[in-house]
Motif scaffolding. Structure first.
Motif, mmCIF file in Angstrom:
data_model
loop_
_atom_site.group_PDB
_atom_site.id
_atom_site.type_symbol
_atom_site.label_atom_id
_atom_site.label_comp_id
_atom_site.label_asym_id
_atom_site.label_seq_id
_atom_site.Cartn_x
_atom_site.Cartn_y
_atom_site.Cartn_z
ATOM 1 N N LYS A 90 2.058 7.071 -6.626
ATOM 2 C CA LYS A 90 0.990 8.020 -6.980
ATOM 3 C C LYS A 90 1.467 9.448 -6.726
ATOM 4 C CE LYS A 90 -3.959 8.476 -6.400
ATOM 5 N NZ LYS A 90 -5.098 8.175 -5.574
ATOM 6 N N GLU A 128 0.837 -1.205 0.000
ATOM 7 C CA GLU A 128 0.000 0.000 0.000
ATOM 8 C C GLU A 128 0.875 1.260 0.000
ATOM 9 O OE1 GLU A 128 -3.806 -1.973 2.387
ATOM 10 O OE2 GLU A 128 -2.316 -0.810 3.511
ATOM 11 N N GLY A 135 1.772 3.768 -11.844
ATOM 12 C CA GLY A 135 1.875 2.642 -10.914
ATOM 13 C C GLY A 135 2.751 1.512 -11.418
ATOM 14 N N ASP A 154 2.230 1.852 -3.524
ATOM 15 C CA ASP A 154 1.217 2.486 -4.388
ATOM 16 C C ASP A 154 1.126 3.976 -4.088
ATOM 17 O OD1 ASP A 154 0.603 0.147 -5.662
ATOM 18 O OD2 ASP A 154 -1.230 -0.262 -4.529
ATOM 19 N N TYR A 178 -3.648 -9.301 -3.094
ATOM 20 C CA TYR A 178 -3.678 -7.830 -3.247
ATOM 21 C C TYR A 178 -3.411 -7.452 -4.709
ATOM 22 C CZ TYR A 178 -2.185 -2.937 -2.547
ATOM 23 O OH TYR A 178 -2.050 -1.564 -2.618
ATOM 24 N N TYR A 179 -2.360 -8.059 -5.301
ATOM 25 C CA TYR A 179 -2.016 -7.717 -6.689
ATOM 26 C C TYR A 179 -2.916 -8.445 -7.695
ATOM 27 C CZ TYR A 179 2.064 -5.032 -5.266
ATOM 28 O OH TYR A 179 2.886 -4.067 -4.733
ATOM 29 N N ARG A 180 -3.380 -9.648 -7.323
ATOM 30 C CA ARG A 180 -4.289 -10.376 -8.233
ATOM 31 C C ARG A 180 -5.564 -9.564 -8.433
ATOM 32 N NH1 ARG A 180 -4.502 -15.072 -5.599
ATOM 33 N NH2 ARG A 180 -2.650 -15.917 -6.613
ATOM 34 N N ALA A 181 -6.061 -8.991 -7.336
ATOM 35 C CA ALA A 181 -7.302 -8.201 -7.411
ATOM 36 C C ALA A 181 -7.127 -6.973 -8.303
ATOM 37 C CB ALA A 181 -7.721 -7.774 -6.003
ATOM 38 N N ARG A 182 -5.882 -6.523 -8.472
ATOM 39 C CA ARG A 182 -5.623 -5.351 -9.311
ATOM 40 C C ARG A 182 -5.250 -5.748 -10.741
ATOM 41 N NH1 ARG A 182 -5.319 -4.429 -4.322
ATOM 42 N NH2 ARG A 182 -5.574 -2.384 -3.372
ATOM 43 N N GLY A 183 -5.287 -7.048 -11.038
ATOM 44 C CA GLY A 183 -4.999 -7.535 -12.401
ATOM 45 C C GLY A 183 -3.534 -7.438 -12.792
ATOM 46 N N LEU A 184 -2.623 -7.359 -11.804
ATOM 47 C CA LEU A 184 -1.199 -7.157 -12.116
ATOM 48 C C LEU A 184 -0.366 -8.426 -12.001
ATOM 49 C CD1 LEU A 184 -0.586 -3.834 -10.118
ATOM 50 C CD2 LEU A 184 -0.670 -4.108 -12.610
ATOM 51 N N ASP A 217 3.748 -1.823 -13.242
ATOM 52 C CA ASP A 217 3.252 -2.381 -14.509
ATOM 53 C C ASP A 217 3.008 -3.881 -14.427
ATOM 54 O OD1 ASP A 217 3.563 0.015 -16.357
ATOM 55 O OD2 ASP A 217 5.538 -0.100 -15.416
#
Ligand code: AP5
Length: 217
Positions: free
Chosen positions: A101, A94, A107, A97, A187-193, A109
């Motif tokens: 920002k 967190e 963010g 990120d 955490y990252y899976r939920a953000r599609g990364l 890639d």
């Protein structure tokens, strides 16, 4: 491009991050290497981190986040970087990120997980050593020096093993990964990364899988 390499101790993060720096110009940012340099230099951070690292536990989030926040501002990170060993807790993810920002640089890639079985991790860590002069890494079985006892890169005959590669510390490091670092994966899976590669393959094959992920667009 900004890449995170995730994986348990001994998964091959450092090996692959170094290669990405050499081949793609992405600066390798290893929090483990930065902390070991601070310990060797005897800085305030190094004095705080030394015992924690030797025991296999994680260093406090606020110390690590402050270290990385300063480091990514350096000019050698402008073309992109590969984070090796950071983030290691959801709080660190967190904070990363938030700092990206704030910097306006965009963010992360890609986040690449190196998946490796525990018995293989233990074998990789137990056999690891490095040249004490130039730092080149080797392994008793998987990456031997060309001439026994002589560093391929600088010719030194002095080698070191990490204090936290002792069996007791390795058990603590693996537990820290399971409890504190693995929760970053959702955490990252939920953000599609998040992409996972087979870290059990040879280092060359893992490199090929990572290249495919990075070139996917
Ligand atoms: P750190 O230095 O980050 O250690 P680690 O995560 O435990 O990872 P390693 O360096 O052990 O392994 P690696 O995945 O880089 O594998 P490598 O490429 O070397 O952290 C150390 C300590 O610092 C932590 O315990 C903590 O105290 C502190 N710390 C650091 N970051 C922190 C953070 N963010 N927050 C809090 N505390 C932090 O490969 C291992 C061996 O296997 C090598 O010999 C290599 O040649 C061999 N190998 C590599 N790939 C392969 C392959 N595909 N096949 C066969 N052998 C291979």
């Amino acid at each position: 491009m900004k890449v995170v390499l995730l994986g348990p101790p001994g998964a091959g993060k450092g090996t692959q991050a170094k290669r990405l720096e050499e081949q793609r110009g992405l600066k390798q940012l290893s929090t483990g290497d930065m902390l070991r340099a601070a310990v060797a230099a005897g800085t305030a951070l190094g004095r705080q981190a030394k015992k924690v690292m030797e025991s296999g536990r994680l260093v406090r989030d606020d110390l690590i986040v402050a270290m990385i926040a300063e480091r990514i501002k350096e000019p050698d990170c402008a073309k992109g970087f590969v984070l090796d060993g950071f983030p290691r807790t959801v709080q660190q993810a967190e904070a990363l990120d938030a700092m990206l920002k704030e910097s306006g640089k965009g963010g992360i890639d890609r986040v690449i997980e190196l998946a490796v079985d525990e018995p293989a991790l233990i074998q990789r860590i137990a056999g690891r050593f490095a040249c004490s002069k130039c730092g080149t890494g080797y392994h008793d079985k998987f990456k031997q020096t060309k001439t026994a006892g002589v560093c391929d890169c600088c010719g030194s005959t002095e080698f070191v093993r990490r204090p936290d590669d002792r069996a007791e510390a390795v058990a603590v490091r693996l537990e820290a990964y399971r409890k504190q670092t693995a929760p970053i994966l959702p955490y990252y899976r939920a953000r599609g990364l998040l992409k996972t590669v087979d870290g059990m393959a040879s280092a060359e094959d893992v490199a090929h899988q990572i290249d495919q992920v990075l070139d996917e667009g």
